[in-house]
Design an enzyme around this catalytic site. Structure first.
Site, short mmCIF file in Angstrom:
data_model
loop_
_atom_site.label_atom_id
_atom_site.label_comp_id
_atom_site.label_asym_id
_atom_site.label_seq_id
_atom_site.Cartn_x
_atom_site.Cartn_y
_atom_site.Cartn_z
N CYS A 42 0.81 -1.23 0.00
CA CYS A 42 0.00 0.00 0.00
C CYS A 42 0.84 1.27 0.00
O CYS A 42 0.32 2.36 -0.23
CB CYS A 42 -0.96 0.00 1.18
SG CYS A 42 -2.28 -1.19 0.95
N HIS B 33 -3.21 7.32 2.42
CA HIS B 33 -3.62 6.04 1.84
C HIS B 33 -4.99 5.68 2.43
O HIS B 33 -5.25 5.87 3.61
CB HIS B 33 -2.59 4.97 2.20
CG HIS B 33 -3.02 3.60 1.83
ND1 HIS B 33 -3.42 3.27 0.56
CD2 HIS B 33 -3.12 2.46 2.57
CE1 HIS B 33 -3.76 1.99 0.53
NE2 HIS B 33 -3.59 1.48 1.74
N ASN C 24 -10.13 0.32 -0.63
CA ASN C 24 -8.67 0.35 -0.66
C ASN C 24 -8.19 -0.17 -2.02
O ASN C 24 -8.27 -1.36 -2.29
CB ASN C 24 -8.12 -0.52 0.48
CG ASN C 24 -6.60 -0.52 0.53
OD1 ASN C 24 -5.93 0.00 -0.36
ND2 ASN C 24 -6.06 -1.12 1.58
N1 ACO Z 1 -18.78 -8.00 8.68
C1 ACO Z 1 -19.21 -8.24 9.93
N2 ACO Z 1 -18.39 -8.63 10.91
C2 ACO Z 1 -17.08 -8.78 10.62
C3 ACO Z 1 -16.58 -8.56 9.33
C4 ACO Z 1 -17.48 -8.17 8.34
N3 ACO Z 1 -17.09 -7.92 7.07
N4 ACO Z 1 -15.25 -8.78 9.34
C5 ACO Z 1 -14.93 -9.13 10.59
N5 ACO Z 1 -16.03 -9.15 11.36
C6 ACO Z 1 -16.14 -9.48 12.78
C7 ACO Z 1 -14.96 -10.28 13.24
O1 ACO Z 1 -15.15 -11.66 12.97
C8 ACO Z 1 -14.95 -10.00 14.73
O2 ACO Z 1 -15.89 -10.81 15.37
P1 ACO Z 1 -15.51 -11.55 16.75
O3 ACO Z 1 -15.25 -10.43 17.72
O4 ACO Z 1 -16.72 -12.35 17.01
O5 ACO Z 1 -14.27 -12.32 16.43
C9 ACO Z 1 -15.45 -8.56 14.82
O6 ACO Z 1 -16.11 -8.30 13.55
C10 ACO Z 1 -14.35 -7.54 15.00
O7 ACO Z 1 -13.26 -7.90 14.15
P2 ACO Z 1 -11.95 -7.05 14.09
O8 ACO Z 1 -10.98 -7.71 13.16
O9 ACO Z 1 -11.47 -6.73 15.46
O10 ACO Z 1 -12.50 -5.72 13.43
P3 ACO Z 1 -11.77 -4.37 13.28
O11 ACO Z 1 -12.52 -3.33 13.95
O12 ACO Z 1 -10.30 -4.47 13.57
O13 ACO Z 1 -11.91 -4.12 11.70
C11 ACO Z 1 -10.54 -4.24 9.75
C12 ACO Z 1 -11.33 -5.03 10.80
C13 ACO Z 1 -11.49 -3.33 9.02
C14 ACO Z 1 -9.90 -5.22 8.78
C15 ACO Z 1 -9.45 -3.41 10.46
O14 ACO Z 1 -8.76 -4.22 11.36
C16 ACO Z 1 -8.47 -2.76 9.52
O15 ACO Z 1 -8.79 -1.84 8.81
N6 ACO Z 1 -7.18 -3.19 9.58
C17 ACO Z 1 -6.09 -2.51 8.88
C18 ACO Z 1 -6.19 -2.59 7.39
C19 ACO Z 1 -4.96 -1.94 6.79
O16 ACO Z 1 -4.62 -0.81 7.09
N7 ACO Z 1 -4.26 -2.65 5.96
C20 ACO Z 1 -3.03 -2.11 5.44
C21 ACO Z 1 -3.16 -1.68 4.08
S1 ACO Z 1 -3.60 -3.00 3.02
C22 ACO Z 1 -2.19 -3.42 2.10
O17 ACO Z 1 -1.08 -3.08 2.38
C23 ACO Z 1 -2.41 -4.37 0.92
#
Ligand code: ACO
Length: 333
Positions: free
Chosen positions: A114, A254, A284
């Site tokens: 990214c 980003h 993204n």
């Molecule tokens: N819909 C509903 N529920 C979901 C979904 C979904 N699509 N996805 C996950 N959940 C659930 C999970 O299973 C979890 O349930 P549990 O508590 O029963 O286990 C709950 O929601 C919370 O999950 P988290 O992973 O803690 O959710 P979070 O608030 O962290 O959001 C996300 C997840 C959006 C992926 C976030 O962690 C994020 O943005 N991470 C960073 C992404 C990033 O910056 N990546 C770098 C760039 S990408 C690159 O370089 C290619």
């Protein structure tokens, strides 16, 4: 005055197909409210019809060239930042150069996940600053839909397809890329990667069966590092130049998660109106997020505006670039 590399034109392209949160609800166990609240995304664009990353890059570059007095033959170097190249090799940049007719250019790809566009921009800028190149195209393009498992709700909601491009030219009036701060921490590679398809885990029936050709992400861990990494590097670069939130006209972050963007803006002391955000429409797009923001905001930008570009992504690789915008408003075709 030191010769800088100024962005003198911008182009962009997003595919027509809109994948909404409502459609994703029919594919995995998710819902519109969760996606909007946790990521800020409402829809993303998906490339269809057998087209590839180079095709989107070509659209973005043609959009850009139409705003300049140049043809593709005037371009001396093409750098393509991507994690979804047309092929493992040759470089997608070579295919792009051929398709646009950049007969006098050499070209290569840049892989920094990214942060790819920032790495490519900083690299391209050095060729211009050194005086060896006068017109360098930097394009960020990704077809993330080929990297995504549409049965994995943790990742399929996040990504979209698109391409953005900028032209770099020499400037001796103080406009252009002023400074950059880039970091990597390879120990973070395990948290965000495409495991198979490289030399460690060559593609096999087993890797495909295990879906290891798709994105794997430990979202929670990446989120934690991204919030700190992107905010720290932005503030570090601002401090290095004695800048406060007052002095910065736009943060160009980003677009991985609206909450990461908000945290960075808050630490940098920037109000919402100074932050470019289009994640709600495109998700993204990995290497395309930052140039797509510049493309959409081009009309509002003014000569002399201070821009802070910032990214965090797989690798871990992250960074920030401070640049002074070189022209007023949108260029006429
Ligand atoms: N819909 C509903 N529920 C979901 C979904 C979904 N699509 N996805 C996950 N959940 C659930 C999970 O299973 C979890 O349930 P549990 O508590 O029963 O286990 C709950 O929601 C919370 O999950 P988290 O992973 O803690 O959710 P979070 O608030 O962290 O959001 C996300 C997840 C959006 C992926 C976030 O962690 C994020 O943005 N991470 C960073 C992404 C990033 O910056 N990546 C770098 C760039 S990408 C690159 O370089 C290619």
């Amino acid at each position: 005055m030191r010769q800088l590399a100024a962005i003198t034109a911008v182009g962009g392209y997003v595919p027509e197909y809109v994948l909404t949160n409502a459609e994703l609800e029919t594919m995995v166990d998710t819902n519109d409210q969760w996606i909007r609240e946790r990521t800020g995304i409402a829809e993303r664009r998906i490339l269809k019809g057998g087209r590839a990353t180079s095709d989107m890059a070509v659209e973005a570059i043609n959009d850009l060239l139409a705003k300049t007095p140049y043809t593709a033959e005037d371009i001396e170097l093409v750098i393509c930042a991507t994690v979804s190249p047309d092929h493992v090799y040759p470089a997608t940049a070579n295919i792009i150069s051929d398709k646009i007719g950049a007969k006098n250019a050499w070209s290569f790809d840049m892989n920094a996940a990214c942060s790819g566009f920032l790495y490519a921009l900083e690299t391209g800028a050095k060729f211009v600053e050194s005086g060896t190149h006068k017109r360098v195209l930097v394009v960020g393009a990704d077809t993330m839909s080929i990297r995504v498992d549409y049965e994995d709700r943790n990742t399929c909601i996040l990504f979209g397809d698109g391409a953005g491009a900028v032209l770099l030219e020499p400037n001796s009036e103080g406009f252009g890329v002023i400074d950059a701060a880039m970091k990597v921490d390879g120990s973070g590679s395990q948290f965000l990667l495409q495991k198979a398809g490289g030399s460690k885990y060559p593609t096999s029936l087993e890797t495909v069966r295990n879906k290891e050709h798709f994105i794997y992400q430990d979202g929670r861990t990446v989120f934690k590092y991204a919030v700190k990494g992107m905010a720290d590097i932005t503030c570090e670069l601002m401090e290095r130049h004695g800048l406060t939130g007052e002095d910065v006209d736009y943060l160009v972050p980003h677009q991985a998660n609206k909450r990461i963007i908000d945290a960075t803006a808050k630490r940098a002391g920037l109000p919402d109106e100074k932050v470019m955000v289009n994640i709600q429409r495109y998700g993204n797009t990995t290497c395309a997020t930052i140039p797509l923001c510049l493309w959409e905001w081009e009309e509002q930008l003014k000569r002399g505006d201070n821009l802070m570009l910032a990214a965090f992504g797989g690798g871990f690789a992250w960074g920030a670039i401070y640049l002074k915008w070189a022209y007023d408003g949108k260029k006429n075709s």
